[in-house]
Motif scaffolding. Structure first.
Motif, PDB file in Angstrom:
ATOM      1  N   ALA A 109       0.822  -1.210   0.000  1.00 14.49           N
ATOM      2  CA  ALA A 109       0.000   0.000   0.000  1.00 14.49           C
ATOM      3  C   ALA A 109       0.856   1.261   0.000  1.00 14.49           C
ATOM      4  O   ALA A 109       0.429   2.317  -0.489  1.00 14.49           O
ATOM      5  N   ALA A 110       2.062   1.150   0.529  1.00  9.87           N
ATOM      6  CA  ALA A 110       2.964   2.308   0.598  1.00  9.87           C
ATOM      7  C   ALA A 110       3.765   2.501  -0.684  1.00  9.87           C
ATOM      8  O   ALA A 110       4.495   3.492  -0.821  1.00  9.87           O
ATOM      9  N   GLN A 111       3.636   1.575  -1.632  1.00  4.35           N
ATOM     10  CA  GLN A 111       4.410   1.651  -2.872  1.00  4.35           C
ATOM     11  C   GLN A 111       3.647   2.422  -3.947  1.00  4.35           C
ATOM     12  O   GLN A 111       2.415   2.407  -3.985  1.00  4.35           O
ATOM     13  N   PRO A 112       4.365   3.092  -4.831  1.00  2.29           N
ATOM     14  CA  PRO A 112       3.699   3.798  -5.937  1.00  2.29           C
ATOM     15  C   PRO A 112       3.119   2.812  -6.940  1.00  2.29           C
ATOM     16  O   PRO A 112       3.418   1.612  -6.901  1.00  2.29           O
ATOM     17  N   ALA A 113       2.292   3.315  -7.827  1.00  5.83           N
ATOM     18  CA  ALA A 113       1.728   2.469  -8.883  1.00  5.83           C
ATOM     19  C   ALA A 113       2.861   1.818  -9.659  1.00  5.83           C
ATOM     20  O   ALA A 113       3.856   2.451  -9.994  1.00  5.83           O
ATOM     21  N   ALA A 114       2.701   0.527  -9.914  1.00  7.01           N
ATOM     22  CA  ALA A 114       3.769  -0.235 -10.570  1.00  7.01           C
ATOM     23  C   ALA A 114       3.740  -0.031 -12.076  1.00  7.01           C
ATOM     24  O   ALA A 114       2.672   0.036 -12.691  1.00  7.01           O
ATOM     25  N   LYS A 115       4.931   0.066 -12.654  1.00  2.00           N
ATOM     26  CA  LYS A 115       5.077   0.217 -14.098  1.00  2.00           C
ATOM     27  C   LYS A 115       6.181  -0.706 -14.581  1.00  2.00           C
ATOM     28  O   LYS A 115       7.019  -1.148 -13.793  1.00  2.00           O
ATOM     29  N   GLY A 116       6.188  -0.954 -15.881  1.00  2.00           N
ATOM     30  CA  GLY A 116       7.244  -1.799 -16.436  1.00  2.00           C
ATOM     31  C   GLY A 116       6.985  -2.148 -17.886  1.00  2.00           C
ATOM     32  O   GLY A 116       5.940  -1.797 -18.449  1.00  2.00           O
ATOM     33  N   GLY A 117       7.917  -2.862 -18.445  1.00  2.00           N
ATOM     34  CA  GLY A 117       7.831  -3.256 -19.840  1.00  2.00           C
ATOM     35  C   GLY A 117       7.109  -4.571 -20.052  1.00  2.00           C
ATOM     36  O   GLY A 117       6.288  -5.007 -19.238  1.00  2.00           O
ATOM     37  N   GLU A 118       7.441  -5.233 -21.133  1.00  2.00           N
ATOM     38  CA  GLU A 118       6.728  -6.446 -21.549  1.00  2.00           C
ATOM     39  C   GLU A 118       6.809  -7.556 -20.510  1.00  2.00           C
ATOM     40  O   GLU A 118       5.805  -8.201 -20.205  1.00  2.00           O
ATOM     41  N   GLN A 119       7.998  -7.806 -19.959  1.00  2.00           N
ATOM     42  CA  GLN A 119       8.152  -8.899 -19.000  1.00  2.00           C
ATOM     43  C   GLN A 119       7.353  -8.617 -17.722  1.00  2.00           C
ATOM     44  O   GLN A 119       6.727  -9.516 -17.160  1.00  2.00           O
ATOM     45  N   PHE A 120       7.360  -7.372 -17.294  1.00  2.00           N
ATOM     46  CA  PHE A 120       6.562  -6.970 -16.137  1.00  2.00           C
ATOM     47  C   PHE A 120       5.078  -7.201 -16.410  1.00  2.00           C
ATOM     48  O   PHE A 120       4.335  -7.713 -15.561  1.00  2.00           O
ATOM     49  N   GLN A 121       4.617  -6.835 -17.583  1.00  2.00           N
ATOM     50  CA  GLN A 121       3.208  -7.003 -17.926  1.00  2.00           C
ATOM     51  C   GLN A 121       2.819  -8.477 -17.965  1.00  2.00           C
ATOM     52  O   GLN A 121       1.718  -8.853 -17.533  1.00  2.00           O
ATOM     53  N   CYS A 122       3.717  -9.321 -18.476  1.00  5.08           N
ATOM     54  CA  CYS A 122       3.417 -10.758 -18.519  1.00  5.08           C
ATOM     55  C   CYS A 122       3.275 -11.329 -17.115  1.00  5.08           C
ATOM     56  O   CYS A 122       2.368 -12.135 -16.846  1.00  5.08           O
ATOM     57  N   LEU A 123       4.162 -10.931 -16.199  1.00  3.62           N
ATOM     58  CA  LEU A 123       4.064 -11.436 -14.829  1.00  3.62           C
ATOM     59  C   LEU A 123       2.818 -10.888 -14.140  1.00  3.62           C
ATOM     60  O   LEU A 123       2.124 -11.620 -13.427  1.00  3.62           O
TER      61      LEU A 123
END
Length: 226
Positions: free
Chosen positions: A86-100
């Motif tokens: 809850a204390a972390q910012p919105a997560a972002k990332g590339g293709e591998q992040f999106q797949c996970l």
């Protein structure tokens, strides 16, 4: 002069007479303890080099390098928690992040954070295992003409994310795991299934953990006696 010395001297003379100066040097070196030790060391190094070359490069990297961590997540907890996420910012990332993130959404969005982390561990453990594809997307999308490793990917249904809030939460888990959060829950598991089923393949593997609605397994350790 002993018989052995006489024979050695005679052999050296014969070799020299035959133009065998190089052979005489070889005979001399064969009696040098230092040379013998060096030859033994070279043999050991060659054996080790041959053994290392037979290991999949991804496995060598996993064994010899620490997980890469982003500056944003220099310190990550041993086990993720809802409070920490809850204390972390919105997560972002590339293709591998999106797949996970997708895999966690479809496989574990109904689990607690610990259960989601456990599923992420399985996927990342597979990436490090030479028996599986070498990328997150490759692992998540792996399949054949009969079925996929993760059934949601080829079950014929839409893979549209409808619960944006749930996706945002699992995306934070995915981000933390890619950034190097410890894989501390499943003891190296590369397989899992829900408690509602008992697939025949589960008997061939070692059970490592039971978390939430899932049971986790790893390949059994093989020794010279089994």
């Amino acid at each position: 002069m002993s018989l052995l010395k006489s024979w050695t001297g005679g052999a050296a003379i014969l070799l020299a007479l035959a133009g065998g100066l190089r052979a005489e040097v070889t005979v001399s070196q064969s009696n040098d303890p230092t040379e013998v030790a060096e030859q033994g060391l070279m043999s050991v190094l060659w054996t080790e080099r041959s053994a290392m070359s037979a290991i999949d490069k991804r496995r060598v990297t996993a064994l010899t390098m620490a997980p890469e961590r982003s500056k944003k997540h220099a310190t990550l907890p041993e086990v993720l928690s809802a409070k920490w996420l809850a204390a972390q910012p919105a997560a972002k990332g590339g293709e591998q992040f999106q797949c996970l993130s997708q895999a966690l959404y479809f496989e574990a969005r109904g689990e607690g954070v610990k259960g989601q982390q456990a599923v992420a561990e399985v996927i990342l453990n597979r990436v490090d295992d030479p028996r599986f594809p070498g990328s997150i997307c490759g692992v998540v999308h792996q399949g054949n003409s009969r079925a996929c490793q993760f059934s949601w990917y080829c079950d014929g249904r839409s893979d549209t994310v409808r619960n944006k809030g749930a996706y945002a939460e699992v995306a934070k888990v995915a981000r933390a795991m890619i950034d190097g959060a410890p894989r501390s829950l499943t003891d190296g598991a590369t397989y899992f299934h829900t408690r509602a089923v008992r697939p025949s393949w589960s008997r061939r593997f070692a059970k490592t953990a039971s978390i939430g609605h899932h049971i986790f397994y790893a390949n059994p350790v093989r020794t010279a006696s089994n």
